[in-house]
Design a protein around this motif. Sequence first.
Motif, short mmCIF file in Angstrom:
data_model
loop_
_atom_site.label_atom_id
_atom_site.label_comp_id
_atom_site.label_asym_id
_atom_site.label_seq_id
_atom_site.Cartn_x
_atom_site.Cartn_y
_atom_site.Cartn_z
N ARG A 1 -4.15 -2.80 -8.83
CA ARG A 1 -4.16 -1.62 -7.98
C ARG A 1 -5.60 -1.18 -7.73
N TRP B 1 0.87 -1.19 0.00
CA TRP B 1 0.00 0.00 0.00
C TRP B 1 0.90 1.23 0.00
N PRO C 1 -7.33 2.01 -6.36
CA PRO C 1 -7.03 3.39 -5.99
C PRO C 1 -7.59 3.76 -4.62
N ALA C 2 -6.92 4.69 -3.96
CA ALA C 2 -7.36 5.13 -2.64
C ALA C 2 -8.81 5.58 -2.65
N SER C 3 -9.23 6.21 -3.73
CA SER C 3 -10.60 6.72 -3.83
C SER C 3 -11.63 5.61 -3.93
N GLU C 4 -11.17 4.37 -4.24
CA GLU C 4 -12.09 3.25 -4.43
C GLU C 4 -12.04 2.23 -3.31
N LEU C 5 -11.33 2.54 -2.24
CA LEU C 5 -11.28 1.61 -1.12
C LEU C 5 -12.61 1.59 -0.37
N ARG D 1 -12.26 -1.57 -7.59
CA ARG D 1 -12.63 -1.17 -6.23
C ARG D 1 -12.72 -2.40 -5.34
N GLU E 1 -1.25 6.07 -3.01
CA GLU E 1 -2.12 5.92 -4.18
C GLU E 1 -3.18 4.85 -4.00
N GLY E 2 -3.02 3.97 -3.00
CA GLY E 2 -4.01 2.92 -2.79
C GLY E 2 -3.39 1.61 -2.37
N ARG F 1 -5.53 8.12 4.86
CA ARG F 1 -4.64 7.59 3.83
C ARG F 1 -4.65 6.07 3.90
N PRO F 2 -4.27 5.41 2.81
CA PRO F 2 -4.25 3.93 2.82
C PRO F 2 -3.48 3.35 4.01
#
Length: 230
Positions: free
Chosen positions: A101, A87, A103-107, A146, A90-91, A113-114
């Motif tokens: 990968r 991690w 992405p952090a926005s799709e966790l 995601r 960025e994710g 932060r991740p």
Amino acid sequence: MVVLATKVSVHAGARERALDGLRSLVENAIGDLDASYEIGVRHDDFPTVTVEGEDAVAARNVLREEFGEITEEFEPGETYVGTLESWDDEGFVLDAGRPIRVPASELGLGQGRPAQLVERFGLVQHLPMEFVYGGERTDGDGEPTRLSDAERDRLFEWTRGSGRVNVNSATRGRVRATVNRAGHAEDIVTVERLGLLEQSIVCREGTDPPGLLAAIGPHLSSELRCVIPQ
């Protein structure tokens, strides 16, 4: 052949003990079917089960359901399982036979932060995690990869419980024995298997997860993380 979505991430004698444990799990899963099987390990540490016999198709389906499967092809919108490899800001990067990968926005695990999410949810390396594949998106079109809704629900459920200590690189039997040897058998509910060598010690109400981690940590060559009830 089925490539199981869990890693044999140890070596030497520990690897043989892990494979012995895997044989027991496979036998419990498909032993009643008319099928013979052989277990191996790929170069990337994913175990393989080659199945033959009249019930081979049913046996493979049972193994896929029980462990998840590492596949060669990915279809956008379909759900797969990979193991948590790393991690960064960025994710997450999952190993599903190739790096995937998220992405952090799709966790979908809330703010932070991740690296902070890894600590909050007690995530350890090689933990099997479910994701929805979004495609390569080289042209910027389509949906990003995601975490699946079921995966997000599982992790949030951990934080609503009585606390956990998650462990990697150890069999369930070894973790149980370590908890007992440390004198904390009465402080836990169970040891839940997350993967072949990834376990979750479920604490009883009133047990302090960091205290339990401190007690068992010196006896395990593992990564350990707490899940603190929110």
